[in-house]
Design an enzyme around this catalytic site. Sequence first.
Site, PDB file in Angstrom:
ATOM      1  N   LYS A  71      28.777  42.827   6.704  1.00  0.00           N
ATOM      2  CA  LYS A  71      28.617  43.847   5.545  1.00  0.00           C
ATOM      3  C   LYS A  71      28.607  45.296   6.287  1.00  0.00           C
ATOM      4  O   LYS A  71      28.969  46.435   5.588  1.00  0.00           O
ATOM      5  CB  LYS A  71      27.192  43.765   5.044  1.00  0.00           C
ATOM      6  CG  LYS A  71      27.308  42.447   4.139  1.00  0.00           C
ATOM      7  CD  LYS A  71      28.006  42.320   3.000  1.00  0.00           C
ATOM      8  CE  LYS A  71      28.080  41.233   2.129  1.00  0.00           C
ATOM      9  NZ  LYS A  71      28.884  41.325   1.061  1.00  0.00           N
TER      10      LYS A  71
ATOM     11  N   TYR B   3      26.131  37.572   9.041  1.00  0.00           N
ATOM     12  CA  TYR B   3      26.203  38.333   7.618  1.00  0.00           C
ATOM     13  C   TYR B   3      26.058  39.647   7.561  1.00  0.00           C
ATOM     14  O   TYR B   3      26.809  40.545   7.352  1.00  0.00           O
ATOM     15  CB  TYR B   3      25.136  37.685   6.829  1.00  0.00           C
ATOM     16  CG  TYR B   3      25.197  38.260   5.311  1.00  0.00           C
ATOM     17  CD1 TYR B   3      26.068  37.929   4.370  1.00  0.00           C
ATOM     18  CD2 TYR B   3      24.155  39.333   5.010  1.00  0.00           C
ATOM     19  CE1 TYR B   3      26.034  38.378   2.987  1.00  0.00           C
ATOM     20  CE2 TYR B   3      24.160  39.936   3.522  1.00  0.00           C
ATOM     21  CZ  TYR B   3      25.113  39.216   2.684  1.00  0.00           C
ATOM     22  OH  TYR B   3      24.993  39.857   1.346  1.00  0.00           O
TER      23      TYR B   3
HETATM   24  N1  LIG Z   1      21.928  38.209  -3.945  1.00  0.00           N
HETATM   25  C1  LIG Z   1      21.578  38.966  -2.986  1.00  0.00           C
HETATM   26  O1  LIG Z   1      20.458  39.487  -2.768  1.00  0.00           O
HETATM   27  C2  LIG Z   1      22.702  40.037  -2.511  1.00  0.00           C
HETATM   28  C3  LIG Z   1      22.266  41.220  -1.772  1.00  0.00           C
HETATM   29  C4  LIG Z   1      23.129  42.309  -1.178  1.00  0.00           C
HETATM   30  C5  LIG Z   1      24.537  42.019  -1.456  1.00  0.00           C
HETATM   31  N2  LIG Z   1      24.852  40.685  -1.965  1.00  0.00           N
HETATM   32  C6  LIG Z   1      26.327  40.342  -2.032  1.00  0.00           C
HETATM   33  O2  LIG Z   1      26.725  40.344  -3.594  1.00  0.00           O
HETATM   34  C7  LIG Z   1      27.885  39.587  -3.551  1.00  0.00           C
HETATM   35  C8  LIG Z   1      27.567  38.511  -4.627  1.00  0.00           C
HETATM   36  O3  LIG Z   1      26.418  37.742  -4.261  1.00  0.00           O
HETATM   37  P1  LIG Z   1      25.631  36.954  -5.223  1.00  0.00           P
HETATM   38  O4  LIG Z   1      24.238  36.988  -4.853  1.00  0.00           O
HETATM   39  O5  LIG Z   1      25.919  36.957  -6.763  1.00  0.00           O
HETATM   40  O6  LIG Z   1      25.901  35.234  -4.834  1.00  0.00           O
HETATM   41  P2  LIG Z   1      26.216  33.992  -5.358  1.00  0.00           P
HETATM   42  O7  LIG Z   1      26.289  32.799  -4.510  1.00  0.00           O
HETATM   43  O8  LIG Z   1      25.317  33.987  -6.804  1.00  0.00           O
HETATM   44  O9  LIG Z   1      27.766  34.416  -6.053  1.00  0.00           O
HETATM   45  C9  LIG Z   1      28.938  34.462  -5.265  1.00  0.00           C
HETATM   46  C10 LIG Z   1      30.172  33.973  -5.930  1.00  0.00           C
HETATM   47  O10 LIG Z   1      31.239  34.215  -4.874  1.00  0.00           O
HETATM   48  C11 LIG Z   1      32.018  33.068  -5.082  1.00  0.00           C
HETATM   49  N3  LIG Z   1      32.621  32.832  -3.766  1.00  0.00           N
HETATM   50  C12 LIG Z   1      32.274  32.406  -2.671  1.00  0.00           C
HETATM   51  N4  LIG Z   1      33.040  32.584  -1.525  1.00  0.00           N
HETATM   52  C13 LIG Z   1      34.353  32.522  -2.360  1.00  0.00           C
HETATM   53  C14 LIG Z   1      35.682  32.700  -1.865  1.00  0.00           C
HETATM   54  N5  LIG Z   1      35.985  32.422  -0.771  1.00  0.00           N
HETATM   55  N6  LIG Z   1      36.511  33.067  -2.778  1.00  0.00           N
HETATM   56  C15 LIG Z   1      36.197  33.335  -4.101  1.00  0.00           C
HETATM   57  N7  LIG Z   1      34.905  33.149  -4.503  1.00  0.00           N
HETATM   58  C16 LIG Z   1      34.099  32.944  -3.476  1.00  0.00           C
HETATM   59  C17 LIG Z   1      31.164  32.075  -5.408  1.00  0.00           C
HETATM   60  O11 LIG Z   1      31.571  30.710  -5.698  1.00  0.00           O
HETATM   61  C18 LIG Z   1      30.268  32.528  -6.513  1.00  0.00           C
HETATM   62  O12 LIG Z   1      30.525  32.671  -7.535  1.00  0.00           O
HETATM   63  C19 LIG Z   1      27.985  38.820  -2.241  1.00  0.00           C
HETATM   64  O13 LIG Z   1      29.196  39.732  -1.400  1.00  0.00           O
HETATM   65  C20 LIG Z   1      26.891  39.205  -1.564  1.00  0.00           C
HETATM   66  O14 LIG Z   1      26.952  39.239  -0.196  1.00  0.00           O
HETATM   67  C21 LIG Z   1      23.994  39.883  -2.420  1.00  0.00           C
END
Ligand SMILES: NC(=O)c1ccc[n+]([C@@H]2O[C@H](COP(=O)([O-])OP(=O)(O)OC[C@H]3O[C@@H](n4cnc5c(N)ncnc54)[C@H](O)[C@@H]3O)[C@@H](O)[C@H]2O)c1
Length: 250
Positions: free
Chosen positions: A159, A155
Site C-alpha cells: 500500500k 500488505y
Molecule cells: N476492508 C478494509 O479494512 C480495508 C481497509 C483499507 C483498504 N482496503 C482495500 O480495499 C480494497 C477492497 O477490499 P475489501 O475489504 O472490499 O476486500 P474483499 O475481500 O471484501 O474484496 C476484495 C475483492 O477483490 C477481489 N480480488 C482479489 N484478488 C483479485 C485479483 N487477483 N483479481 C481480481 N479481483 C481480485 C476479490 O475477489 C474480492 O471481490 C482492497 O484493495 C483492500 O486492500 C480494505
Amino acid sequence: MFRLDGKIALVTGAATGIGQAIAVALAASGADIAIADRNAESLADTESLVVAQGRRVFKTMIDVRIIEQIEWGVPEIEKHFGPIDILVNNAGINRPAPADRATVEEWDDHFNTNVRGGFFLAQAVASGMRTRGWGRIIFISSQSGLVGIPGQPIYCATKGAVIQLVRTLGLEWAKDGVTVNSIAPTFVETNLTRQRLSDPAFRSFVIGKIPKGTLAEPGQIGAAAVYLASEEAAMVNCETHRVDGGWTAW
Ligand SMILES: NC(=O)c1ccc[n+]([C@@H]2O[C@H](COP(=O)([O-])OP(=O)(O)OC[C@H]3O[C@@H](n4cnc5c(N)ncnc54)[C@H](O)[C@@H]3O)[C@@H](O)[C@H]2O)c1
C-alpha cells in the site's frame, strides 16, 4: 455537483465489499459501470445493484495478477461498452503474517495483486484517456500505506508502493487531463477483515486506534471515489485521501 452522467467506470474486485460499494456509488451518481473480478459469476449481486440504480453494467473476468487478462479485458470493455473514463483499482488481498513467517510466494501474490495489477490496468486505460483529454484513476490504498501495522508487513509495503505510484503517475499524465489519486481507508468490515475483527481483542485494538471510535463503512469509501472521479476534483491529483476517522493523525 459530483455528477458522473455520460461517464464509464471500470471497478476491479467489484464482487463484494468496498469494490461493490464503489460501483454502486458511481452508478448512483450517473456513471455506467464495468465490473471485474476473478470470476464473472461472483459479480451477480453487484450487477443487480448497479442495474437498480438505472445504469448500464458490463461484467467481465479480470484477475489483475494475470497481465494477459488485463491486455484482453480492457479492449473488450472499450469495444462492447465504451471508452473507460474512470478506473478504480480496488482489487486487493491481505493475508496477514508477521515478518518472520512471510514467504516469497506471499510477497509475490500481494505485490502482483495490490501493486502490479493496478499499475498495468492504469497503463492500459491511460492512453485512451490521454487522447480524449479526460480521465480519473483511483487506487484503493490503505492507512496501512501510511503507518505500520504489526503482523502485516507485506500488505503495508504494497500500500506504500501504491501511494508512491499515484504521485508519479499523476505527474506523468496531468497535462492530458488525467488525475491519479488514492483513497486510504481505515478498517472496514468486509470479507478481507471479518475474521480478524471477530476477535474481541483485535477489534478493540482497532477501535481504540480510531479517534472517531467506529470502523469505516463501505459507502463512505464509495462517496470518496465519487468525489475524486468528479469534474469538481480536477485539481486534486497525486493525492491520497484518508478515510480513517483520524487513525493516521497521531
Ligand atoms: N476492508 C478494509 O479494512 C480495508 C481497509 C483499507 C483498504 N482496503 C482495500 O480495499 C480494497 C477492497 O477490499 P475489501 O475489504 O472490499 O476486500 P474483499 O475481500 O471484501 O474484496 C476484495 C475483492 O477483490 C477481489 N480480488 C482479489 N484478488 C483479485 C485479483 N487477483 N483479481 C481480481 N479481483 C481480485 C476479490 O475477489 C474480492 O471481490 C482492497 O484493495 C483492500 O486492500 C480494505
